[in-house]
Scaffold this motif. Structure first.
Motif, PDB file in Angstrom:
ATOM      1  N   MET A 269      50.192  29.977  38.810  1.00  0.00           N
ATOM      2  CA  MET A 269      51.568  29.826  39.251  1.00  0.00           C
ATOM      3  C   MET A 269      52.521  30.207  38.125  1.00  0.00           C
ATOM      4  O   MET A 269      53.487  30.882  38.356  1.00  0.00           O
ATOM      5  N   GLY A 270      52.283  29.766  36.916  1.00  0.00           N
ATOM      6  CA  GLY A 270      53.126  30.161  35.790  1.00  0.00           C
ATOM      7  C   GLY A 270      54.406  29.363  35.695  1.00  0.00           C
ATOM      8  O   GLY A 270      54.719  28.539  36.543  1.00  0.00           O
ATOM      9  N   LEU A 271      55.129  29.653  34.630  1.00  0.00           N
ATOM     10  CA  LEU A 271      56.402  28.970  34.413  1.00  0.00           C
ATOM     11  C   LEU A 271      57.467  29.541  35.336  1.00  0.00           C
ATOM     12  O   LEU A 271      57.468  30.734  35.649  1.00  0.00           O
ATOM     13  N   PRO A 272      58.397  28.722  35.745  1.00  0.00           N
ATOM     14  CA  PRO A 272      59.436  29.187  36.667  1.00  0.00           C
ATOM     15  C   PRO A 272      60.457  30.094  35.978  1.00  0.00           C
ATOM     16  O   PRO A 272      60.805  29.893  34.816  1.00  0.00           O
ATOM     17  N   ASP A 273      60.897  31.110  36.718  1.00  0.00           N
ATOM     18  CA  ASP A 273      61.986  31.950  36.236  1.00  0.00           C
ATOM     19  C   ASP A 273      63.189  31.734  37.157  1.00  0.00           C
ATOM     20  O   ASP A 273      63.114  30.993  38.132  1.00  0.00           O
ATOM     21  N   SER A 274      64.286  32.367  36.839  1.00  0.00           N
ATOM     22  CA  SER A 274      65.517  32.119  37.607  1.00  0.00           C
ATOM     23  C   SER A 274      65.372  32.537  39.067  1.00  0.00           C
ATOM     24  O   SER A 274      65.966  31.914  39.946  1.00  0.00           O
ATOM     25  N   GLU A 275      64.563  33.559  39.345  1.00  0.00           N
ATOM     26  CA  GLU A 275      64.366  33.982  40.740  1.00  0.00           C
ATOM     27  C   GLU A 275      63.647  32.894  41.538  1.00  0.00           C
ATOM     28  O   GLU A 275      64.053  32.564  42.653  1.00  0.00           O
ATOM     29  N   ARG A 276      62.593  32.344  40.951  1.00  0.00           N
ATOM     30  CA  ARG A 276      61.852  31.268  41.642  1.00  0.00           C
ATOM     31  C   ARG A 276      62.710  30.027  41.807  1.00  0.00           C
ATOM     32  O   ARG A 276      62.632  29.331  42.826  1.00  0.00           O
ATOM     33  N   VAL A 277      63.537  29.748  40.820  1.00  0.00           N
ATOM     34  CA  VAL A 277      64.427  28.586  40.917  1.00  0.00           C
ATOM     35  C   VAL A 277      65.453  28.808  42.024  1.00  0.00           C
ATOM     36  O   VAL A 277      65.761  27.894  42.788  1.00  0.00           O
ATOM     37  N   GLY A 278      65.962  30.027  42.111  1.00  0.00           N
ATOM     38  CA  GLY A 278      66.894  30.340  43.196  1.00  0.00           C
ATOM     39  C   GLY A 278      66.252  30.139  44.556  1.00  0.00           C
ATOM     40  O   GLY A 278      66.870  29.582  45.476  1.00  0.00           O
TER      41      GLY A 278
END
Length: 106
Positions: free
Chosen positions: A1-10
């Motif tokens: 899954m990895g660390l969240p980036d701004s796209e995933r947070v959006g």
């Protein structure tokens, strides 16, 4: 899954906003299913004969009661799945927020 980036947070934020009504609907359907189970059992209990324990046992095993229990199980699953997905989205947002704060301090 990895660390969240701004796209995933959006996407997580959009999911939270978009799932408010479905979550409320799932909660309402669960309450209705719980009431339905109770009503079906009460009617079956009144129609049964014998001792109180025997009537209760027969009331719980009628086809209508078994169907109501099955529907209740589905509604619990639907609500809990949506609840878990919303919780996951919140965790994702919190992790991202922490990572962003750490990067600003560096």
């Amino acid at each position: 899954m990895g660390l969240p980036d701004s796209e995933r947070v959006g996407k997580a934020l959009n999911f939270l906003c978009d799932s408010d009504e479905p979550y409320a609907r799932a909660a309402a359907q669960l309450e209705a299913a719980e009431l339905r189970v109770k009503q079906v059992r009460e009617v079956a209990f009144l129609e049964a004969t014998g001792t109180q324990a025997g009537r209760a046992a027969r009331a719980n095993q009628t086809p209508e009661a078994l169907e109501a229990n099955s529907e209740l199980e589905k509604k619990v699953y639907q609500k809990e799945l949506l609840k878990a997905r919303r919780a996951t989205a919140l965790v994702l947002i919190d992790v991202w927020r922490t990572l962003e704060a750490s990067q600003r301090r560096s």
